[in-house]
Write a protein that holds these residues in place. Structure first.
Motif, mmCIF file in Angstrom:
data_model
loop_
_atom_site.group_PDB
_atom_site.id
_atom_site.type_symbol
_atom_site.label_atom_id
_atom_site.label_comp_id
_atom_site.label_asym_id
_atom_site.label_seq_id
_atom_site.Cartn_x
_atom_site.Cartn_y
_atom_site.Cartn_z
ATOM 1 N N VAL A 280 1.062 0.396 -2.702
ATOM 2 C CA VAL A 280 0.633 1.432 -1.756
ATOM 3 C C VAL A 280 1.686 1.643 -0.680
ATOM 4 O O VAL A 280 2.035 2.779 -0.335
ATOM 5 C CB VAL A 280 -0.728 1.059 -1.126
ATOM 6 C CG1 VAL A 280 -1.107 2.056 -0.035
ATOM 7 C CG2 VAL A 280 -1.822 0.997 -2.194
ATOM 8 N N SER B 124 3.430 5.426 0.066
ATOM 9 C CA SER B 124 2.643 6.178 1.045
ATOM 10 C C SER B 124 3.533 6.912 2.039
ATOM 11 O O SER B 124 4.497 6.358 2.568
ATOM 12 C CB SER B 124 1.684 5.247 1.793
ATOM 13 O OG SER B 124 0.930 5.979 2.743
ATOM 14 N N GLU B 125 3.164 8.170 2.326
ATOM 15 C CA GLU B 125 3.910 8.965 3.297
ATOM 16 C C GLU B 125 3.435 8.713 4.720
ATOM 17 O O GLU B 125 4.023 9.222 5.670
ATOM 18 C CB GLU B 125 3.787 10.453 2.955
ATOM 19 C CG GLU B 125 2.383 11.000 3.048
ATOM 20 C CD GLU B 125 2.243 12.374 2.417
ATOM 21 O OE1 GLU B 125 3.158 12.774 1.657
ATOM 22 O OE2 GLU B 125 1.226 13.046 2.668
ATOM 23 N N PRO C 166 0.683 2.723 5.793
ATOM 24 C CA PRO C 166 -0.546 2.374 5.090
ATOM 25 C C PRO C 166 -1.506 1.582 5.965
ATOM 26 O O PRO C 166 -1.087 0.779 6.801
ATOM 27 C CB PRO C 166 -0.074 1.532 3.905
ATOM 28 C CG PRO C 166 1.381 1.331 4.061
ATOM 29 C CD PRO C 166 1.867 2.113 5.225
ATOM 30 N N ASP D 233 -6.643 -1.497 0.831
ATOM 31 C CA ASP D 233 -5.441 -0.844 1.335
ATOM 32 C C ASP D 233 -5.649 0.652 1.192
ATOM 33 O O ASP D 233 -6.365 1.110 0.298
ATOM 34 C CB ASP D 233 -4.201 -1.251 0.519
ATOM 35 C CG ASP D 233 -3.941 -2.742 0.560
ATOM 36 O OD1 ASP D 233 -3.962 -3.308 1.661
ATOM 37 O OD2 ASP D 233 -3.724 -3.334 -0.511
ATOM 38 N N GLY E 72 -3.442 4.528 1.515
ATOM 39 C CA GLY E 72 -2.251 5.324 1.778
ATOM 40 C C GLY E 72 -2.400 6.669 1.099
ATOM 41 O O GLY E 72 -3.396 6.930 0.410
ATOM 42 N N CYS E 73 -1.435 7.551 1.285
ATOM 43 C CA CYS E 73 -1.502 8.850 0.632
ATOM 44 C C CYS E 73 -0.089 9.368 0.371
ATOM 45 O O CYS E 73 0.873 8.955 1.028
ATOM 46 C CB CYS E 73 -2.297 9.856 1.456
ATOM 47 S SG CYS E 73 -1.598 10.209 3.082
ATOM 48 N N ILE E 74 0.008 10.264 -0.590
ATOM 49 C CA ILE E 74 1.289 10.865 -0.937
ATOM 50 C C ILE E 74 1.036 12.283 -1.435
ATOM 51 O O ILE E 74 0.168 12.508 -2.275
ATOM 52 C CB ILE E 74 2.044 10.028 -2.010
ATOM 53 C CG1 ILE E 74 3.360 10.692 -2.406
ATOM 54 C CG2 ILE E 74 1.179 9.778 -3.218
ATOM 55 C CD1 ILE E 74 4.385 10.752 -1.321
ATOM 56 N N LYS F 285 -2.516 16.298 -3.373
ATOM 57 C CA LYS F 285 -2.284 15.136 -2.509
ATOM 58 C C LYS F 285 -3.102 13.960 -3.022
ATOM 59 O O LYS F 285 -4.307 14.075 -3.235
ATOM 60 C CB LYS F 285 -2.663 15.450 -1.064
ATOM 61 C CG LYS F 285 -2.302 14.357 -0.069
ATOM 62 C CD LYS F 285 -2.455 14.853 1.355
ATOM 63 C CE LYS F 285 -1.938 13.836 2.361
ATOM 64 N NZ LYS F 285 -1.972 14.376 3.743
ATOM 65 N N TYR G 276 -4.748 10.297 -2.623
ATOM 66 C CA TYR G 276 -5.245 9.302 -1.676
ATOM 67 C C TYR G 276 -5.414 7.997 -2.454
ATOM 68 O O TYR G 276 -6.147 7.938 -3.443
ATOM 69 C CB TYR G 276 -6.557 9.754 -1.053
ATOM 70 C CG TYR G 276 -6.363 10.910 -0.095
ATOM 71 C CD1 TYR G 276 -6.105 10.678 1.254
ATOM 72 C CD2 TYR G 276 -6.396 12.227 -0.540
ATOM 73 C CE1 TYR G 276 -5.899 11.726 2.135
ATOM 74 C CE2 TYR G 276 -6.189 13.287 0.322
ATOM 75 C CZ TYR G 276 -5.945 13.031 1.666
ATOM 76 O OH TYR G 276 -5.727 14.075 2.537
ATOM 77 N N LEU G 277 -4.716 6.981 -2.016
ATOM 78 C CA LEU G 277 -4.637 5.721 -2.750
ATOM 79 C C LEU G 277 -5.481 4.649 -2.070
ATOM 80 O O LEU G 277 -5.314 4.379 -0.876
ATOM 81 C CB LEU G 277 -3.178 5.258 -2.823
ATOM 82 C CG LEU G 277 -2.170 6.304 -3.310
ATOM 83 C CD1 LEU G 277 -0.755 5.761 -3.196
ATOM 84 C CD2 LEU G 277 -2.484 6.725 -4.735
ATOM 85 N N ARG H 236 9.941 3.005 -4.915
ATOM 86 C CA ARG H 236 9.156 4.224 -4.721
ATOM 87 C C ARG H 236 9.105 5.088 -5.985
ATOM 88 O O ARG H 236 8.045 5.558 -6.393
ATOM 89 C CB ARG H 236 9.748 5.026 -3.555
ATOM 90 C CG ARG H 236 9.009 6.320 -3.233
ATOM 91 C CD ARG H 236 9.676 7.053 -2.072
ATOM 92 N NE ARG H 236 9.009 8.303 -1.774
ATOM 93 C CZ ARG H 236 7.964 8.424 -0.978
ATOM 94 N NH1 ARG H 236 7.465 7.356 -0.393
ATOM 95 N NH2 ARG H 236 7.414 9.603 -0.748
#
Length: 200
Positions: free
Chosen positions: A40, A44-45, A48, A79, A81-83, A90, A92-93, A180
């Motif tokens: 993550v 993640s952008e 996280p 955890d 995060g997002c990308i 988009k 969402y992790l 990445r």
């Protein structure tokens, strides 16, 4: 902008799309210390969100640290995060905790997910059975990803598939949770699988 211009934009397929990207939920799962938090964090952008807690002497007696001797913290909830993949999508992790004693959280974390990435450490495949069984039981599309610790895996993927009794239709890949680009490719494989399932 005049009404005529607005109407022309509505008809023009080349006009810029101002709609926000479609939110898609993916779950990152696996046993203790397989690299979920690292995965993550690598992609993640945003910074996280993690729920890391120090590994106490009591926890160390429960969790096997043989192959992760430098691990000093563990995820106790999830955890996040997002990308943004592109202007239309988009991800969402949500990363699950790895220990069985936190398994009661999985149903809530997985709810609404279109697919999962199940990470395995080929040095200790026994820790991965629970995650594979969970996604099979829930009938959620998932990809099994062997994390290349120190740049290598301990077993051939054919052996991993046999040992974990993974069905032929479940993709089995290798990736590096620290890289990445490697994480991106693994997540895209989950998206592609989920799309194929939806179309069928």
């Amino acid at each position: 902008m005049t009404p005529t211009t607005t109407a022309a934009r509505d008809r023009d397929p080349q006009a810029p799309d101002s709609r926000p990207p479609l939110p898609v939920k993916l779950v990152i799962a696996g046993g203790f210390g397989v690299g979920k938090t690292t995965t993550v964090g690598s992609i993640s952008e945003i910074s996280p969100l993690t729920t890391e807690a120090a590994i106490t002497e009591v926890a160390a007696g429960v969790d096997d640290l043989t192959h992760t001797p430098r691990k000093t913290t563990t995820t106790v909830a999830m955890d996040f995060g997002c990308i943004t993949i592109d202007p239309t999508l988009k991800l969402y992790l949500f990363g699950t905790p790895g220990q069985e004693r936190f398994g009661f959280m999985w149903d809530d974390i997985v709810e609404g997910a279109i697919g999962g990435l199940v990470i395995v450490d080929t040095r200790r495949l026994d820790d991965c059975y629970a995650a594979v069984d969970y996604f099979e039981h829930k009938r959620i599309p998932f990809v099994v990803a062997a994390n290349a610790f120190d740049g290598r895996i301990e077993h051939d993927l054919t052996e991993v598939r046999w040992a974990l009794d993974i069905a032929d239709q479940v993709p089995l890949i290798t990736f590096d949770a620290r890289e990445r680009g490697s994480v991106r490719d693994a997540l895209l494989s989950v998206l592609e699988l989920a799309l194929r399932r939806a179309e069928s």
